[in-house]
Design an enzyme around this catalytic site. Structure first.
Site, PDB file in Angstrom:
ATOM      1  N   GLU A 130      -3.570  -9.519   4.216  1.00  0.00           N
ATOM      2  CA  GLU A 130      -4.247  -9.204   5.476  1.00  0.00           C
ATOM      3  C   GLU A 130      -5.323 -10.223   5.846  1.00  0.00           C
ATOM      4  O   GLU A 130      -5.586 -10.466   7.019  1.00  0.00           O
ATOM      5  CB  GLU A 130      -4.881  -7.800   5.406  1.00  0.00           C
ATOM      6  CG  GLU A 130      -3.892  -6.649   5.421  1.00  0.00           C
ATOM      7  CD  GLU A 130      -3.398  -6.229   4.039  1.00  0.00           C
ATOM      8  OE1 GLU A 130      -3.533  -7.026   3.081  1.00  0.00           O
ATOM      9  OE2 GLU A 130      -2.873  -5.111   3.931  1.00  0.00           O
ATOM     10  N   GLU A 141       0.834  -1.214   0.000  1.00  0.00           N
ATOM     11  CA  GLU A 141       0.000   0.000   0.000  1.00  0.00           C
ATOM     12  C   GLU A 141       0.865   1.259   0.000  1.00  0.00           C
ATOM     13  O   GLU A 141       0.555   2.244  -0.667  1.00  0.00           O
ATOM     14  CB  GLU A 141      -0.933  -0.042   1.215  1.00  0.00           C
ATOM     15  CG  GLU A 141      -1.943  -1.177   1.084  1.00  0.00           C
ATOM     16  CD  GLU A 141      -2.692  -1.470   2.382  1.00  0.00           C
ATOM     17  OE1 GLU A 141      -2.031  -1.792   3.392  1.00  0.00           O
ATOM     18  OE2 GLU A 141      -3.913  -1.339   2.393  1.00  0.00           O
TER      19      GLU A 141
HETATM   20  N1  CAA Z   1       4.952  -6.769  11.360  1.00  0.00           N
HETATM   21  C1  CAA Z   1       5.834  -6.967  12.345  1.00  0.00           C
HETATM   22  N2  CAA Z   1       6.921  -7.736  12.224  1.00  0.00           N
HETATM   23  C2  CAA Z   1       7.124  -8.343  11.030  1.00  0.00           C
HETATM   24  C3  CAA Z   1       6.246  -8.177   9.951  1.00  0.00           C
HETATM   25  C4  CAA Z   1       5.115  -7.330  10.139  1.00  0.00           C
HETATM   26  N3  CAA Z   1       4.235  -7.073   9.165  1.00  0.00           N
HETATM   27  N4  CAA Z   1       6.700  -8.911   8.913  1.00  0.00           N
HETATM   28  C5  CAA Z   1       7.822  -9.493   9.317  1.00  0.00           C
HETATM   29  N5  CAA Z   1       8.079  -9.161  10.609  1.00  0.00           N
HETATM   30  C6  CAA Z   1       9.204  -9.593  11.438  1.00  0.00           C
HETATM   31  C7  CAA Z   1       9.034 -11.029  11.909  1.00  0.00           C
HETATM   32  O1  CAA Z   1       8.181 -11.079  13.043  1.00  0.00           O
HETATM   33  C8  CAA Z   1      10.451 -11.408  12.204  1.00  0.00           C
HETATM   34  O2  CAA Z   1      10.818 -10.844  13.435  1.00  0.00           O
HETATM   35  P1  CAA Z   1      11.530 -11.787  14.577  1.00  0.00           P
HETATM   36  O3  CAA Z   1      12.862 -12.145  13.956  1.00  0.00           O
HETATM   37  O4  CAA Z   1      11.651 -10.856  15.742  1.00  0.00           O
HETATM   38  O5  CAA Z   1      10.639 -12.949  14.777  1.00  0.00           O
HETATM   39  C9  CAA Z   1      11.241 -10.675  11.125  1.00  0.00           C
HETATM   40  O6  CAA Z   1      10.394  -9.623  10.660  1.00  0.00           O
HETATM   41  C10 CAA Z   1      11.598 -11.555   9.945  1.00  0.00           C
HETATM   42  O7  CAA Z   1      10.387 -12.137   9.450  1.00  0.00           O
HETATM   43  P2  CAA Z   1      10.213 -13.710   9.196  1.00  0.00           P
HETATM   44  O8  CAA Z   1      11.041 -14.488  10.148  1.00  0.00           O
HETATM   45  O9  CAA Z   1       8.739 -13.996   9.189  1.00  0.00           O
HETATM   46  O10 CAA Z   1      10.829 -13.839   7.729  1.00  0.00           O
HETATM   47  P3  CAA Z   1      10.470 -14.940   6.632  1.00  0.00           P
HETATM   48  O11 CAA Z   1      11.510 -14.785   5.576  1.00  0.00           O
HETATM   49  O12 CAA Z   1      10.286 -16.263   7.227  1.00  0.00           O
HETATM   50  O13 CAA Z   1       9.057 -14.464   6.034  1.00  0.00           O
HETATM   51  C11 CAA Z   1       7.437 -12.874   5.228  1.00  0.00           C
HETATM   52  C12 CAA Z   1       8.931 -13.245   5.354  1.00  0.00           C
HETATM   53  C13 CAA Z   1       6.726 -13.857   4.282  1.00  0.00           C
HETATM   54  C14 CAA Z   1       7.360 -11.468   4.635  1.00  0.00           C
HETATM   55  C15 CAA Z   1       6.790 -12.924   6.621  1.00  0.00           C
HETATM   56  O14 CAA Z   1       7.566 -12.163   7.529  1.00  0.00           O
HETATM   57  C16 CAA Z   1       5.385 -12.401   6.658  1.00  0.00           C
HETATM   58  O15 CAA Z   1       4.462 -13.067   6.233  1.00  0.00           O
HETATM   59  N6  CAA Z   1       5.202 -11.179   7.229  1.00  0.00           N
HETATM   60  C17 CAA Z   1       3.898 -10.608   7.449  1.00  0.00           C
HETATM   61  C18 CAA Z   1       3.282 -10.130   6.148  1.00  0.00           C
HETATM   62  C19 CAA Z   1       1.914  -9.582   6.423  1.00  0.00           C
HETATM   63  O16 CAA Z   1       1.008 -10.262   6.838  1.00  0.00           O
HETATM   64  N7  CAA Z   1       1.721  -8.282   6.138  1.00  0.00           N
HETATM   65  C20 CAA Z   1       0.472  -7.602   6.359  1.00  0.00           C
HETATM   66  C21 CAA Z   1       0.473  -6.946   7.703  1.00  0.00           C
HETATM   67  S1  CAA Z   1      -1.115  -6.259   8.131  1.00  0.00           S
HETATM   68  C22 CAA Z   1      -1.205  -4.844   7.232  1.00  0.00           C
HETATM   69  O17 CAA Z   1      -0.279  -4.438   6.580  1.00  0.00           O
HETATM   70  C23 CAA Z   1      -2.513  -4.104   7.339  1.00  0.00           C
HETATM   71  C24 CAA Z   1      -2.709  -3.013   6.380  1.00  0.00           C
HETATM   72  O18 CAA Z   1      -3.463  -3.070   5.460  1.00  0.00           O
HETATM   73  C25 CAA Z   1      -1.977  -1.767   6.541  1.00  0.00           C
END
Ligand code: CAA
Length: 259
Positions: free
Chosen positions: A133, A113
């Protein structure tokens, strides 16, 4: 304001803003929003700065979304009373000068976004866009369901929002989400080069062109055409219009006053 979660540098007339929370994949929390809002306001207010580039630190992500850890325990009433996410509109989208998102790696949820708030996106071949999301029991809140749908059409936007599937760089370019793809190693250089090209244009004309294309994105055709004519007419009153047309006729480069 001292920045802890972003880096800001000026390269000539181009402001480079880097999201700098690589350990959290540049997740967007309230502090990031406050710092970005301050940086974009400073960029807009600086008469020597004419284009900006926003990028992510680390190769893995532009931004992996709004900060889930910040939102996990927040009461629903607080989201409503704070009008949560509204600050992105006033702090980032309201920027009047042009800016480019340079995206490598994940641009998910709020990260996708935020990229779509830019005037256009240049993507590395590693870029992955998505609105996951739904997997968190929510839906996009920073414009994803609206801007993604306008950019790539209903079918792809609906599939992405309903399944959370990611779109790679090639599909994103084919679908009109990004202006072009470059090798990841060249992303920043290409984005800065394009920004410098824009920064060398007559500045008011650049701001008006931005506003007009955004009007096309946000309103109907009749309103858009009227706005375009009026903005064209207003630009003819600038010194840069006199200079630009004289320079063309005299076969020399223009020298811009920014007014
Ligand atoms: N918020 C907070 N922390 C996040 C994050 C997020 N959106 N995405 C990643 N992180 C953090 C993880 O918690 C992790 O931290 P720790 O080492 O302290 O555990 C660090 O970043 C590395 O992430 P991963 O270990 O998960 O890395 P990966 O390579 O295994 O996976 C990924 C990468 C697929 C991007 C995965 O991190 C993921 O799915 N992240 C969330 C994506 C998501 O759902 N985004 C939408 C959020 S809601 C939103 O954005 C609402 C809106 O409309 C505004």
């Amino acid at each position: 304001m001292t920045y802890e979660m972003i880096l800001v540098e000026q390269r000539g007339a181009v402001t480079l803003i880097t999201l700098n929370r690589p350990k959290a994949l540049n997740a967007l929390n309230s502090q990031v929003l406050a710092e970005l809002s301050d940086a974009f306001a400073a960029f807009d207010a600086d008469p020597a700065q004419h284009c900006a580039v926003l990028t992510g630190s680390g190769e893995k992500a532009f931004a992996a979304g709004a900060d889930i850890k910040e939102m996990a325990d927040k009461p629903a009433a607080d989201f409503f009373l704070e009008d949560f996410f509204s600050g992105w509109q006033t702090g980032v989208v309201a920027t009047r000068k042009p800016w480019i998102a340079a995206v490598a790696g994940f641009a998910l949820g709020g990260g996708c976004e935020l990229a779509m708030m830019a005037d256009f996106i240049i993507a590395a071949d590693t870029a992955k866009f998505g609105q996951p999301e739904i997997k968190l029991g929510v839906a996009p809140g920073m414009g994803g369901s609206q801007r993604l749908t306008r950019a790539v059409g209903k079918a792809k936007a609906m599939e992405m929002c309903l399944t959370g599937r990611m779109m790679g760089a090639e599909e994103a370019e084919r679908s009109g989400l990004v202006s072009r793809i470059v090798p990841a190693a060249d992303l920043l250089e290409e984005a800065l080069k394009t920004a410098a090209e824009i920064a060398a244009m007559p500045p008011m004309a650049a701001m008006v062109n931005k506003e007009m294309v955004n009007t096309a994105f946000e309103t109907g055709l009749a309103q858009g055409l009227l706005t375009e004519r009026r903005m064209f007419q207003i630009l003819t009153a600038t010194q840069d219009k006199m200079e630009g047309m004289a320079a063309f006729i005299e076969k020399r480069p223009g020298v811009w006053q920014g007014r």
